[in-house]
Design an enzyme around this catalytic site. Sequence first.
Site, mmCIF file in Angstrom:
data_model
loop_
_atom_site.group_PDB
_atom_site.id
_atom_site.type_symbol
_atom_site.label_atom_id
_atom_site.label_comp_id
_atom_site.label_asym_id
_atom_site.label_seq_id
_atom_site.Cartn_x
_atom_site.Cartn_y
_atom_site.Cartn_z
ATOM 1 N N ARG A 62 -74.636 -51.027 75.914
ATOM 2 C CA ARG A 62 -74.693 -49.662 76.434
ATOM 3 C C ARG A 62 -75.763 -48.895 75.671
ATOM 4 O O ARG A 62 -76.297 -49.376 74.690
ATOM 5 C CB ARG A 62 -73.317 -48.988 76.301
ATOM 6 N N GLY A 63 -76.005 -47.643 76.142
ATOM 7 C CA GLY A 63 -77.064 -46.843 75.532
ATOM 8 C C GLY A 63 -78.349 -47.119 76.305
ATOM 9 O O GLY A 63 -78.677 -48.282 76.577
ATOM 10 N N ALA A 64 -79.068 -46.048 76.643
ATOM 11 C CA ALA A 64 -80.180 -46.191 77.579
ATOM 12 C C ALA A 64 -81.228 -47.243 77.183
ATOM 13 O O ALA A 64 -81.520 -48.152 77.982
ATOM 14 C CB ALA A 64 -80.815 -44.831 77.810
ATOM 15 N N GLN A 85 -67.619 -43.435 71.560
ATOM 16 C CA GLN A 85 -68.852 -44.042 71.035
ATOM 17 C C GLN A 85 -69.271 -43.398 69.710
ATOM 18 O O GLN A 85 -69.885 -44.048 68.865
ATOM 19 C CB GLN A 85 -70.005 -43.889 72.055
ATOM 20 N N ASP A 130 -80.142 -40.295 78.504
ATOM 21 C CA ASP A 130 -80.085 -41.392 79.467
ATOM 22 C C ASP A 130 -81.169 -41.264 80.523
ATOM 23 O O ASP A 130 -81.562 -42.242 81.160
ATOM 24 C CB ASP A 130 -78.707 -41.430 80.137
ATOM 25 N N ASN A 180 -77.303 -36.848 79.487
ATOM 26 C CA ASN A 180 -76.781 -37.601 78.344
ATOM 27 C C ASN A 180 -75.261 -37.611 78.451
ATOM 28 O O ASN A 180 -74.680 -37.032 79.388
ATOM 29 C CB ASN A 180 -77.261 -36.973 77.026
ATOM 30 N N LYS A 181 -74.617 -38.280 77.509
ATOM 31 C CA LYS A 181 -73.156 -38.418 77.522
ATOM 32 C C LYS A 181 -72.464 -37.090 77.772
ATOM 33 O O LYS A 181 -72.853 -36.080 77.186
ATOM 34 C CB LYS A 181 -72.712 -39.028 76.189
HETATM 35 O O1 MRU Z 1 -72.036 -44.553 78.417
HETATM 36 P P1 MRU Z 1 -72.987 -44.907 77.304
HETATM 37 O O2 MRU Z 1 -72.292 -45.250 76.038
HETATM 38 O O3 MRU Z 1 -73.996 -45.941 77.736
HETATM 39 O O4 MRU Z 1 -73.789 -43.552 77.057
HETATM 40 C C1 MRU Z 1 -74.828 -43.564 76.110
HETATM 41 C C2 MRU Z 1 -75.396 -42.225 75.852
HETATM 42 O O5 MRU Z 1 -75.068 -41.251 76.484
HETATM 43 C C3 MRU Z 1 -76.492 -42.155 74.812
HETATM 44 O O6 MRU Z 1 -76.490 -40.923 74.175
HETATM 45 C C4 MRU Z 1 -77.853 -42.359 75.504
HETATM 46 O O7 MRU Z 1 -77.854 -43.530 76.255
HETATM 47 C C5 MRU Z 1 -78.967 -42.399 74.541
HETATM 48 S S1 MRU Z 1 -78.961 -43.865 73.607
HETATM 49 C C6 MRU Z 1 -80.329 -43.913 72.644
#
Ligand code: MRU
Length: 347
Positions: A49-51, A197, A238, A247-248
């Site tokens: 996970r994470g962009a 997270q 994201d 973002n989240k």
């Molecule tokens: O649902 P997730 O855990 O994939 O969400 C991730 C986020 O919102 C992060 O803040 C975002 O991807 C940036 S990661 C460098």
Amino acid sequence: MKALETISWDEETSSILLIDQTKLPLSYRIIRCRNVDRLITAIRRLEVRGAPALGIAGAYGVALAAITTRERDFPRYFHLVESAALDIGKARPTAVNLSWGVFRVLAKIRLARSIEEVRIVAVKEARKVADEDAAACHVLGDYGATLLPGTGTVLTHCNAGALACREWGTALGVVRSAVESGKNISVIACETRPLLQGARLTAWELKRDAIPVTVIPDSAAAHLMRKGEIDCVLVGADRITRDAVFNKVGTYMHAICAKSHDIPFFVAAPVSTFDRVHSEEEIEIEERERDEVAQWSGHATVPDGVPVRNPAFDATPLSLVTALITEQGVIRPASGWVEIAGKHRVI
Ligand code: MRU
């Protein structure tokens, strides 16, 4: 700081290796994805996970499709690889990096003339995507570090660290670079309901690097800002459209609070997270399962029959963002939208 490789390509077995992020902090486990279906499951379950990590997963996913597709007729083979690639790109809708990573490799293999060539080119390009991500995080980390005070406390949300990238991180990359440059930075990590997270992943990776971190409930952020305990908010993204940062979920709330307390709100992201094609209203926000909110450790936390909403992301207008920190420099949206010279397309 201890190196961490969140996602990698295993040459020997032609498979993808991932740190299973659903098991941290209880156990450190590596998952091996030998086929595209397993990778799509890993993406949907948030094992990866994470962009930026999703961008790398998309790129390696196309390499995996190229290697595991058994068809011998070249046009039919290519069609199968392409359709597997598109399925990977659709596994999660909001983080633009996933489809960006898929497209990067697809664009390269479209020039190949044989199955063997497709396989070689796909692995090579996917590796390049991963290497570039690592380099981008280090460079943007160094740019961002100059914006942090010599001594101070940064509030962050979700996990935008090494675990969300190949290594180093975006928001946490800025923190790591600042600490490495001698600054005395501590982090307040919002736990990040419902999947935690922040509490599980941000706290785990900062503790590992001996960077001071304290976890708070998301709902305590405004209180700490009001008490003057936060010097800046620093999050990842994201997707960044011309008008908003996705973002989240919960990020928007922190941005409003930061504005109201005159605290800088920074977003750190590589240019691969920029979407220059769409605007906020066109972006799908992933809605996840009811049970992520309505259950805790197998127990119901919401009465049966009561509806639950579980949007995974929110959009923060650029007017609330003090600066966007990228590997190509720092952008201050208040002075107008600045085009970034990175190559970028969305499928
Ligand atoms: O649902 P997730 O855990 O994939 O969400 C991730 C986020 O919102 C992060 O803040 C975002 O991807 C940036 S990661 C460098």
